[in-house]
Design a protein around this motif. Structure first.
Motif, PDB file in Angstrom:
ATOM      1  N   GLY A 193       0.779  -1.235   0.000  1.00 54.71           N
ATOM      2  CA  GLY A 193       0.000   0.000   0.000  1.00 54.71           C
ATOM      3  C   GLY A 193       0.810   1.284   0.000  1.00 54.71           C
ATOM      4  O   GLY A 193       0.272   2.374   0.191  1.00 54.71           O
ATOM      5  N   TYR A 194       2.110   1.176  -0.209  1.00 54.13           N
ATOM      6  CA  TYR A 194       2.927   2.382  -0.383  1.00 54.13           C
ATOM      7  C   TYR A 194       2.598   3.045  -1.720  1.00 54.13           C
ATOM      8  O   TYR A 194       2.266   2.352  -2.693  1.00 54.13           O
ATOM      9  CB  TYR A 194       4.413   2.024  -0.446  1.00 54.13           C
ATOM     10  CG  TYR A 194       5.105   1.673   0.842  1.00 54.13           C
ATOM     11  CD1 TYR A 194       5.688   2.664   1.636  1.00 54.13           C
ATOM     12  CD2 TYR A 194       5.232   0.348   1.249  1.00 54.13           C
ATOM     13  CE1 TYR A 194       6.377   2.328   2.794  1.00 54.13           C
ATOM     14  CE2 TYR A 194       5.914   0.003   2.411  1.00 54.13           C
ATOM     15  CZ  TYR A 194       6.482   1.005   3.173  1.00 54.13           C
ATOM     16  OH  TYR A 194       7.165   0.665   4.313  1.00 54.13           O
ATOM     17  N   GLN A 195       2.719   4.358  -1.795  1.00 52.50           N
ATOM     18  CA  GLN A 195       2.869   5.021  -3.085  1.00 52.50           C
ATOM     19  C   GLN A 195       4.329   4.768  -3.470  1.00 52.50           C
ATOM     20  O   GLN A 195       5.234   5.104  -2.706  1.00 52.50           O
ATOM     21  CB  GLN A 195       2.590   6.521  -2.981  1.00 52.50           C
ATOM     22  CG  GLN A 195       1.135   6.854  -2.649  1.00 52.50           C
ATOM     23  CD  GLN A 195       0.913   8.332  -2.401  1.00 52.50           C
ATOM     24  OE1 GLN A 195       1.367   9.178  -3.167  1.00 52.50           O
ATOM     25  NE2 GLN A 195       0.219   8.651  -1.315  1.00 52.50           N
ATOM     26  N   VAL A 196       4.544   4.163  -4.633  1.00 49.96           N
ATOM     27  CA  VAL A 196       5.860   3.646  -4.988  1.00 49.96           C
ATOM     28  C   VAL A 196       6.486   4.428  -6.136  1.00 49.96           C
ATOM     29  O   VAL A 196       5.814   4.789  -7.101  1.00 49.96           O
ATOM     30  CB  VAL A 196       5.749   2.149  -5.378  1.00 49.96           C
ATOM     31  CG1 VAL A 196       7.049   1.624  -5.961  1.00 49.96           C
ATOM     32  CG2 VAL A 196       5.346   1.326  -4.164  1.00 49.96           C
ATOM     33  N   GLY A 197       7.784   4.663  -6.020  1.00 53.31           N
ATOM     34  CA  GLY A 197       8.524   5.329  -7.085  1.00 53.31           C
ATOM     35  C   GLY A 197       9.595   4.423  -7.662  1.00 53.31           C
ATOM     36  O   GLY A 197      10.435   3.903  -6.924  1.00 53.31           O
ATOM     37  N   ALA A 198       9.563   4.197  -8.972  1.00 53.65           N
ATOM     38  CA  ALA A 198      10.641   3.486  -9.660  1.00 53.65           C
ATOM     39  C   ALA A 198      11.401   4.518 -10.501  1.00 53.65           C
ATOM     40  O   ALA A 198      11.121   5.714 -10.415  1.00 53.65           O
ATOM     41  CB  ALA A 198      10.066   2.379 -10.536  1.00 53.65           C
ATOM     42  N   GLY A 199      12.334   4.064 -11.315  1.00 53.27           N
ATOM     43  CA  GLY A 199      13.044   5.018 -12.164  1.00 53.27           C
ATOM     44  C   GLY A 199      14.425   4.536 -12.547  1.00 53.27           C
ATOM     45  O   GLY A 199      14.848   3.446 -12.152  1.00 53.27           O
ATOM     46  N   PHE A 200      15.127   5.356 -13.308  1.00 58.00           N
ATOM     47  CA  PHE A 200      16.413   4.941 -13.869  1.00 58.00           C
ATOM     48  C   PHE A 200      17.224   6.164 -14.263  1.00 58.00           C
ATOM     49  O   PHE A 200      16.697   7.277 -14.328  1.00 58.00           O
ATOM     50  CB  PHE A 200      16.183   4.032 -15.084  1.00 58.00           C
ATOM     51  CG  PHE A 200      15.279   4.641 -16.138  1.00 58.00           C
ATOM     52  CD1 PHE A 200      15.802   5.421 -17.163  1.00 58.00           C
ATOM     53  CD2 PHE A 200      13.893   4.452 -16.089  1.00 58.00           C
ATOM     54  CE1 PHE A 200      14.965   5.985 -18.125  1.00 58.00           C
ATOM     55  CE2 PHE A 200      13.053   5.015 -17.047  1.00 58.00           C
ATOM     56  CZ  PHE A 200      13.593   5.791 -18.069  1.00 58.00           C
ATOM     57  N   LEU A 219       7.909   0.259 -16.519  1.00 61.10           N
ATOM     58  CA  LEU A 219       7.071   1.283 -15.863  1.00 61.10           C
ATOM     59  C   LEU A 219       5.604   1.086 -16.229  1.00 61.10           C
ATOM     60  O   LEU A 219       4.704   1.218 -15.393  1.00 61.10           O
ATOM     61  CB  LEU A 219       7.513   2.697 -16.262  1.00 61.10           C
ATOM     62  CG  LEU A 219       8.896   3.149 -15.790  1.00 61.10           C
ATOM     63  CD1 LEU A 219       9.195   4.555 -16.311  1.00 61.10           C
ATOM     64  CD2 LEU A 219       9.007   3.119 -14.269  1.00 61.10           C
ATOM     65  N   GLN A 220       5.371   0.751 -17.499  1.00 58.66           N
ATOM     66  CA  GLN A 220       4.012   0.537 -17.974  1.00 58.66           C
ATOM     67  C   GLN A 220       3.341  -0.618 -17.227  1.00 58.66           C
ATOM     68  O   GLN A 220       2.161  -0.580 -16.916  1.00 58.66           O
ATOM     69  CB  GLN A 220       4.095   0.245 -19.477  1.00 58.66           C
ATOM     70  CG  GLN A 220       2.793   0.130 -20.209  1.00 58.66           C
ATOM     71  CD  GLN A 220       3.046   0.146 -21.724  1.00 58.66           C
ATOM     72  OE1 GLN A 220       3.403   1.171 -22.304  1.00 58.66           O
ATOM     73  NE2 GLN A 220       2.879  -0.985 -22.359  1.00 58.66           N
ATOM     74  N   LYS A 221       4.133  -1.631 -16.914  1.00 54.65           N
ATOM     75  CA  LYS A 221       3.607  -2.801 -16.224  1.00 54.65           C
ATOM     76  C   LYS A 221       3.429  -2.532 -14.722  1.00 54.65           C
ATOM     77  O   LYS A 221       2.394  -2.849 -14.133  1.00 54.65           O
ATOM     78  CB  LYS A 221       4.597  -3.954 -16.438  1.00 54.65           C
ATOM     79  CG  LYS A 221       4.055  -5.292 -16.056  1.00 54.65           C
ATOM     80  CD  LYS A 221       4.899  -6.433 -16.657  1.00 54.65           C
ATOM     81  CE  LYS A 221       4.744  -7.677 -15.803  1.00 54.65           C
ATOM     82  NZ  LYS A 221       5.988  -8.170 -15.215  1.00 54.65           N
ATOM     83  N   MET A 261       2.431   8.332 -20.680  1.00 57.04           N
ATOM     84  CA  MET A 261       2.153   6.939 -20.299  1.00 57.04           C
ATOM     85  C   MET A 261       1.353   6.855 -19.012  1.00 57.04           C
ATOM     86  O   MET A 261       0.464   6.019 -18.864  1.00 57.04           O
ATOM     87  CB  MET A 261       3.479   6.208 -19.985  1.00 57.04           C
ATOM     88  CG  MET A 261       4.295   5.761 -21.136  1.00 57.04           C
ATOM     89  SD  MET A 261       5.854   5.095 -20.471  1.00 57.04           S
ATOM     90  CE  MET A 261       5.252   3.710 -19.519  1.00 57.04           C
ATOM     91  N   LEU A 262       1.764   7.680 -18.033  1.00 57.88           N
ATOM     92  CA  LEU A 262       1.192   7.642 -16.680  1.00 57.88           C
ATOM     93  C   LEU A 262       0.732   9.058 -16.332  1.00 57.88           C
ATOM     94  O   LEU A 262       1.435   9.782 -15.627  1.00 57.88           O
ATOM     95  CB  LEU A 262       2.247   7.157 -15.672  1.00 57.88           C
ATOM     96  CG  LEU A 262       2.917   5.804 -15.945  1.00 57.88           C
ATOM     97  CD1 LEU A 262       4.157   5.621 -15.070  1.00 57.88           C
ATOM     98  CD2 LEU A 262       1.935   4.662 -15.697  1.00 57.88           C
ATOM     99  N   PRO A 263      -0.446   9.475 -16.830  1.00 56.18           N
ATOM    100  CA  PRO A 263      -0.831  10.890 -16.753  1.00 56.18           C
ATOM    101  C   PRO A 263      -0.890  11.476 -15.336  1.00 56.18           C
ATOM    102  O   PRO A 263      -0.684  12.663 -15.165  1.00 56.18           O
ATOM    103  CB  PRO A 263      -2.222  10.898 -17.385  1.00 56.18           C
ATOM    104  CG  PRO A 263      -2.239   9.713 -18.291  1.00 56.18           C
ATOM    105  CD  PRO A 263      -1.411   8.674 -17.600  1.00 56.18           C
TER     106      PRO A 263
END
Ligand code: 5AD
Ligand code: FES
Length: 347
Positions: A193-200, A219-221, A261-263
């Motif tokens: 239930g975290y708001q999660v941040g990914a990235g590169f 990211l899309q997945k 992609m993720l508005p």
């Protein structure tokens, strides 16, 4: 329909289409069209608001040895520091007064901060500042640890995946680290239930267009609530010291693509972007980014949290950074607001 229109209409592409799209990065018409659409979406979802996060870099000890990173274990020349709980709380006092309503505790993977210590720090901050969001950025942990931090009150977690391609991951990390585990951590954080941040990083050594397309597919997945991207910048005490830095223009192009992609994504104009280009953060905001993350760490430690060379904002007071950023944000037509700035599916 061409790939540009497809992204704008569908928000989802296939790997080969991302490759095609990324090859258009030097077509100025495409760059402008995607930036316009990205800005339209960020305005539709977040208006003119730019959210701010107070970054507290609380330890530069790290048990990992990522080849690109200036504070990796193997760097004998890094001057190490840890903030005490009281020092961390003092950063929060300062930050709250300046209008920050999100604090980010970021550090290397430092075993000194046991789960018990982290839970205590998290609980104390959340009790003192119930109206603030607390974000953690402390690397790969067990499901049980993530669960304990969540129960103590942590709201969000940043864990860049760094690269979604196994071969490329191997070029950037020593054998004891694994991409599968990193991805697993991200899914577990989401499940908790975290708001999660990914990235590169953009332009990290060995990165290809195919790798970037895989990053976008990942990211899309995953559908993270936050995405952190910034250009790779060499650090002089790493094996990548002589590698070229990543491209500012490619980073800006990717920011627009990720916004489309993720508005609703929370998308920072990063410090690395501001380090390579004096107007980098403003340019990021102008192509779809909606978050800035200035430094709240004690001035005496800022230079020591050196992930890469020439990092900006290592000498300023937090108050100066806040003022400076407020002006910079206003210069491109946005407003820096004193809000938690949570992810919202629909406003
Ligand atoms: N250049 C740019 N970004 C870097 N990071 C680490 N080292 C560098 C570097 N040399 C980024 C990583 C990490 C984040 C905290 O900083 O993506 O996840
Ligand atoms: Fe730190 Fe400008 S944001 S001085």
């Amino acid at each position: 329909m061409n790939v540009v229109d497809r992204l704008i209409e569908e928000h989802v592409l296939r790997t080969a289409e991302y490759v095609e799209l990324l090859k258009l990065a030097d077509n100025q018409d495409v760059v402008a069209q995607l930036a316009d659409e990205a800005v339209r979406l960020r305005k539709k979802n977040y208006g003119n608001k730019v959210f701010t996060r107070g970054l507290i870099e609380f330890t530069n000890y790290c048990k990992n040895n990522c080849y690109y990173c200036g504070i990796r274990r193997g760097n004998q020349h890094a001057r190490r520091y840890r903030l005490t709980k009281d020092e961390i709380l003092a950063c929060c006092v300062n930050g709250y007064e300046l209008g920050f309503r999100t604090f980010v505790l970021q550090g290397g993977e430092d075993p000194f901060y046991t789960d018990e210590k982290m839970v205590d720090i998290i609980g104390t901050i959340k009790k003192k500042y119930p109206d603030c969001a607390l974000t953690l950025s402390i690397g790969e942990k067990s499901y049980e640890s993530y669960k304990a931090y969540k129960e103590a009150g942590a709201d969000r977690f940043l864990l860049r995946h760094e690269t979604a391609t196994e071969e490329h991951y191997r070029m950037l990390h020593p054998v004891e680290m694994s991409l599968d585990n990193r991805k697993k951590c991200l899914y577990e954080l989401k499940e908790l239930g975290y708001q999660v941040g990914a990235g590169f990083m953009v332009g990290s050594p060995g990165q290809t267009i195919d790798n970037l397309a895989e990053d976008l597919m990942f990211l899309q997945k995953l559908k993270p609530q936050m995405v952190g991207i910034g250009p790779f910048i060499p650090h002089h005490e790493t094996q990548f010291a002589a590698e070229p830095a990543g491209s500012v223009d490619m980073t800006l192009y990717l920011l627009s693509i990720i916004r489309i992609m993720l508005p609703h994504v929370l998308l920072p104009a990063t410090t690395a972007l501001g380090t390579l280009d004096p107007k980098g953060r403003e340019r990021g905001l102008s192509v779809g980014a909606n978050v800035v993350m200035p430094n709240l760490s004690p001035v005496k430690n800022r230079k020591q949290y050196e992930l890469y060379d020439n990092k900006i904002c290592t000498g300023e007071e937090a108050a100066e950074c806040r003022g400076c950023l407020g002006n910079r944000v206003a210069s491109v037509g946005y407003e820096l607001v004193n809000e938690r700035g949570d992810y919202v599916e629909s406003l």
